[in-house]
Design a protein around this motif. Structure first.
Motif, short mmCIF file in Angstrom:
data_model
loop_
_atom_site.label_atom_id
_atom_site.label_comp_id
_atom_site.label_asym_id
_atom_site.label_seq_id
_atom_site.Cartn_x
_atom_site.Cartn_y
_atom_site.Cartn_z
N LEU A 139 -23.09 -8.05 41.80
CA LEU A 139 -23.15 -8.75 43.77
C LEU A 139 -21.54 -8.68 43.85
O LEU A 139 -21.41 -8.78 44.87
CB LEU A 139 -24.12 -9.84 43.96
CG LEU A 139 -25.31 -9.12 43.65
CD1 LEU A 139 -26.66 -10.31 43.76
CD2 LEU A 139 -25.81 -8.03 44.84
N LYS A 140 -20.84 -10.07 42.99
CA LYS A 140 -19.29 -10.25 43.50
C LYS A 140 -18.84 -9.36 43.70
O LYS A 140 -17.56 -9.19 45.24
CB LYS A 140 -19.21 -11.17 41.81
CG LYS A 140 -19.82 -12.48 42.93
CD LYS A 140 -18.49 -13.58 41.38
CE LYS A 140 -19.31 -15.37 41.80
NZ LYS A 140 -18.64 -15.93 40.39
N GLU A 141 -18.72 -8.41 43.05
CA GLU A 141 -17.48 -7.04 43.37
C GLU A 141 -17.95 -6.65 44.75
O GLU A 141 -16.52 -5.72 45.46
CB GLU A 141 -18.29 -6.19 41.64
CG GLU A 141 -17.50 -6.70 40.78
CD GLU A 141 -17.26 -5.64 40.45
OE1 GLU A 141 -17.35 -4.56 39.82
OE2 GLU A 141 -16.95 -6.09 38.60
N TYR A 142 -19.47 -6.26 45.37
CA TYR A 142 -19.71 -5.39 45.74
C TYR A 142 -18.90 -6.75 47.42
O TYR A 142 -18.55 -6.11 48.46
CB TYR A 142 -21.09 -5.50 46.26
CG TYR A 142 -21.22 -3.97 46.02
CD1 TYR A 142 -21.51 -3.88 44.47
CD2 TYR A 142 -21.99 -3.65 46.73
CE1 TYR A 142 -21.81 -2.67 44.27
CE2 TYR A 142 -22.39 -1.88 46.15
CZ TYR A 142 -22.62 -1.37 44.81
OH TYR A 142 -23.31 -0.69 44.45
N ASN A 143 -18.82 -8.26 47.35
CA ASN A 143 -18.11 -8.61 48.24
C ASN A 143 -17.21 -8.14 48.64
O ASN A 143 -16.80 -7.98 49.46
CB ASN A 143 -19.00 -10.26 47.84
CG ASN A 143 -20.50 -10.55 48.68
OD1 ASN A 143 -20.85 -9.74 49.40
ND2 ASN A 143 -21.44 -11.44 48.00
N TRP A 144 -16.66 -9.15 47.41
CA TRP A 144 -15.00 -8.73 46.99
C TRP A 144 -14.24 -7.40 48.14
O TRP A 144 -13.12 -7.23 48.70
CB TRP A 144 -14.72 -9.25 46.03
CG TRP A 144 -13.86 -10.81 46.08
CD1 TRP A 144 -15.47 -11.18 44.54
CD2 TRP A 144 -13.08 -11.21 45.84
NE1 TRP A 144 -15.04 -13.04 44.93
CE2 TRP A 144 -13.76 -12.58 46.18
CE3 TRP A 144 -11.89 -11.53 46.83
CZ2 TRP A 144 -13.11 -13.81 46.33
CZ3 TRP A 144 -11.30 -12.71 47.43
CH2 TRP A 144 -11.87 -13.74 47.20
N HIS A 145 -15.36 -6.23 47.34
CA HIS A 145 -14.90 -4.97 47.80
C HIS A 145 -14.51 -4.52 49.72
O HIS A 145 -13.85 -5.24 50.34
CB HIS A 145 -15.72 -4.13 46.96
CG HIS A 145 -15.84 -2.79 47.92
ND1 HIS A 145 -14.72 -1.85 46.84
CD2 HIS A 145 -16.38 -1.88 48.49
CE1 HIS A 145 -14.34 -0.27 48.00
NE2 HIS A 145 -15.51 -1.13 49.33
#
Ligand code: HEM
Length: 194
Positions: free
Chosen positions: A50-56
């Motif tokens: 989820l964090k990676e999706y947000n940062w992406h």
């Protein structure tokens, strides 16, 4: 627009603002692409994913915004002329490659954004600024937009690789100072002209 006619012995550089925008966009594209590539390979749901999706998404939106400034700056202060040693064919190829890079730098984030909205997820920029929601969940648009976003990103990655290879070939094969135009420092004469 710079009307200066470059002497064959001189490398005319982009100004520092154009250089800063260029390298910021380049870094942003590489990091956002890598995140997109790895995050979609993570199985199941996890906090890290989820964090990676947000940062992406946040970095992708940032790339879009910086690219808009970059294009605006280029229109106000067009690129300095290429050295005379660069052939007409190379100049045309470089121009079209730049158009392709600009187009994909805008279209990739836009399709990612539209895909995210179609999936029913509003984007809150860095967790504090709610970005516009043009429409609610659109189940029939999810898959087409996902595919368009993915293919445009891979097309963009190919264009970035070709663009970087061309820049490196000018530095190490033609040695005509073209890469130096995008690096800070004083003008330096290319090989064989001083
Ligand atoms: C320079 C900007 C961007 C680049 C280079 C980029 C690149 C990518 C890549 C390579 C993937 C993996 C594609 C795949 O193999 O399936 C991906 C997926 C994704 N991107 Fe982007 N993207 C960018 C901007 C954005 C933006 C601005 C958003 C939304 C606000 C976004 C949302 C997504 C989402 C949600 C996925 C996951 C798709 C899935 O679950 O299969 N992207 N992106």
């Amino acid at each position: 627009m710079s009307k200066a006619d470059p002497k064959a012995s001189e490398v005319l550089r982009y100004d520092y603002v154009a250089q800063a925008f260029h390298w910021l966009v380049a870094l942003g594209i590489v990091v956002t692409f890598a995140l997109g590539f790895f995050m979609t390979g993570i199985h199941g749901i996890s906090l890290l994913k989820l964090k990676e999706y947000n940062w992406h998404k946040w970095l992708g939106v940032s790339v879009f915004l910086i690219a808009l400034f970059r294009i605006g700056w280029d229109l106000a202060k067009p690129a300095p002329p290429l050295p005379k040693s660069v052939s007409l064919v190379q100049q045309r190829a470089s121009k079209w490659m730049h158009y392709l890079l600009y187009a994909t730098t805008l279209l990739v984030p836009v399709t990612g954004y539209l895909y995210t909205l179609a999936a029913g997820y509003p984007v809150v920029y860095f967790g504090w600024l709610a970005l516009p929601v043009f429409y609610g969940k659109q189940p029939e648009l999810i898959e087409p937009l996902r595919v368009v976003h993915a293919w445009l990103s891979y097309g963009m990655a190919l264009a970035v690789v070709l663009h970087s290879a061309a820049a490196l070939s000018h530095q190490f094969y033609y040695r005509d100072g073209v890469l130096l135009r995008m690096l800070p420092g004083r003008a330096q004469p290319p090989r064989g002209t001083s």
